[in-house]
Enzyme design. Structure first.
Site, PDB file in Angstrom:
ATOM      1  N   HIS A  64     -70.911  10.668  25.454  1.00  0.00           N
ATOM      2  CA  HIS A  64     -72.091  10.374  25.854  1.00  0.00           C
ATOM      3  C   HIS A  64     -72.442   9.720  26.974  1.00  0.00           C
ATOM      4  O   HIS A  64     -71.760   8.649  27.388  1.00  0.00           O
ATOM      5  CB  HIS A  64     -72.938   9.463  24.501  1.00  0.00           C
ATOM      6  CG  HIS A  64     -73.675  10.492  23.432  1.00  0.00           C
ATOM      7  ND1 HIS A  64     -73.310  10.109  22.180  1.00  0.00           N
ATOM      8  CD2 HIS A  64     -74.545  11.300  23.512  1.00  0.00           C
ATOM      9  CE1 HIS A  64     -74.150  11.025  21.532  1.00  0.00           C
ATOM     10  NE2 HIS A  64     -74.694  11.731  22.423  1.00  0.00           N
ATOM     11  N   GLU A 117     -66.884   8.722  22.279  1.00  0.00           N
ATOM     12  CA  GLU A 117     -67.288   8.654  20.931  1.00  0.00           C
ATOM     13  C   GLU A 117     -65.943   8.506  19.949  1.00  0.00           C
ATOM     14  O   GLU A 117     -65.175   9.278  20.275  1.00  0.00           O
ATOM     15  CB  GLU A 117     -68.116   9.765  20.489  1.00  0.00           C
ATOM     16  CG  GLU A 117     -69.524   9.783  21.144  1.00  0.00           C
ATOM     17  CD  GLU A 117     -70.509   8.556  20.622  1.00  0.00           C
ATOM     18  OE1 GLU A 117     -70.031   7.999  19.757  1.00  0.00           O
ATOM     19  OE2 GLU A 117     -71.561   8.614  21.358  1.00  0.00           O
ATOM     20  N   ARG A 167     -84.218  13.303  13.981  1.00  0.00           N
ATOM     21  CA  ARG A 167     -85.543  12.375  14.174  1.00  0.00           C
ATOM     22  C   ARG A 167     -86.505  13.169  15.160  1.00  0.00           C
ATOM     23  O   ARG A 167     -87.739  12.932  14.968  1.00  0.00           O
ATOM     24  CB  ARG A 167     -84.803  11.126  14.777  1.00  0.00           C
ATOM     25  CG  ARG A 167     -85.926  10.080  15.150  1.00  0.00           C
ATOM     26  CD  ARG A 167     -85.510   8.816  15.781  1.00  0.00           C
ATOM     27  NE  ARG A 167     -84.711   9.179  16.865  1.00  0.00           N
ATOM     28  CZ  ARG A 167     -85.140   9.211  18.173  1.00  0.00           C
ATOM     29  NH1 ARG A 167     -86.397   9.153  18.312  1.00  0.00           N
ATOM     30  NH2 ARG A 167     -84.462   9.420  19.282  1.00  0.00           N
TER      31      ARG A 167
HETATM   32  N1  PCA Z   1     -77.980  14.601  23.524  1.00  0.00           N
HETATM   33  C1  PCA Z   1     -78.588  14.642  22.229  1.00  0.00           C
HETATM   34  C2  PCA Z   1     -78.270  16.323  22.041  1.00  0.00           C
HETATM   35  C3  PCA Z   1     -78.383  16.875  23.362  1.00  0.00           C
HETATM   36  C4  PCA Z   1     -77.915  15.634  24.372  1.00  0.00           C
HETATM   37  O1  PCA Z   1     -77.673  15.794  25.421  1.00  0.00           O
HETATM   38  C5  PCA Z   1     -77.661  13.765  21.141  1.00  0.00           C
HETATM   39  O2  PCA Z   1     -77.453  12.960  21.633  1.00  0.00           O
HETATM   40  O3  PCA Z   1     -77.515  14.429  20.159  1.00  0.00           O
END
Ligand code: PCA
Length: 220
Positions: free
Chosen positions: A173, A86, A96
């Protein structure tokens, strides 16, 4: 006598399961990532609750205890096909779905009066390049969303900016694990592959002071 450089202390965080899932690949991968030694690095792993506020309290406690040089927070981004490093954290909570404590904030600042956004202080493009060089899919992402992951990313960036300027940190992510999508046509990546990518990111962050100047932008 040969002086040995102190290891770079790396704190990984992953999240508990949320949204009806029974596992969260971010925590599973972080656990695997720290299970084997990595030269020059001291690896730590902490699981965060998927709860606005509490997640940052837990992150703060871990940072105080471990005193890391590098923090790599990791979360699940179901539907993404690759490991995404990110670029930017936004100062807004806009849920959401409820967090695991049932909170659903709408358009609330994470830090009232704080900057609208922070950039990652990890060398994001060098990290993406290192993961790709290891044979795994990765890209830069320009949004971490507005749920708990962005909340933790912004809180971490704010902590670094205001109190811990010697620390470098950011957010990654990761896709679903295959076992989460056996009944859905959704992309996934093995936890072992995600863990290998996270180790590449830690090693790259530890040794890279100036990020690569290569285009990884998006047109939309
Ligand atoms: N993904 C969520 C919150 C916890 C996770 O593993 C997110 O992308 O905000």
């Amino acid at each position: 006598m040969t002086a040995t450089a102190a290891p770079t202390r790396v704190l990984f965080t992953g999240f508990e399961p949320f949204g009806g899932e029974s596992t969260n690949p971010s925590w599973e991968a972080v656990r695997v990532a720290v299970a084997a030694p990595l030269a020059g690095l001291e690896l730590h792993a902490v699981e965060l609750p998927c709860v606005y506020g509490e997640s940052l309290t837990a992150l703060r406690a871990a940072v105080d205890e471990i005193c890391p040089d590098v923090v790599v927070s990791v979360g699940q981004a179901g539907g993404r096909p690759d490991v995404t490093v990110e670029r930017v954290a936004l100062n807004v909570d806009d849920a959401r779905i409820p967090d695991t404590a049932g909170a659903e904030p709408i358009d609330e600042p994470i830090v009232p009066g704080g900057p609208a956004a922070y950039f990652s202080t990890l060398p994001i493009k060098a990290c993406v390049a290192a993961v790709r060089a290891a044979g795994l899919p990765a890209s830069v992402s320009n949004t971490a969303g507005t749920f708990v992951c962005n909340h933790v990313f912004y809180g971490l960036a704010h902590l670094i900016a205001t109190e811990l300027p010697h620390v470098r940190g950011g957010f990654v992510h990761v896709p679903y694990a295959p076992e989460q999508v056996t009944d859905r046509a959704q992309p996934s990546l093995l936890v072992a592959a995600v863990a290998a990518a996270l180790r590449e990111i830690a090693a790259t962050a530890a040794r890279t002071r100036t990020d690569l100047r290569v285009a990884e932008g998006a047109t939309h």
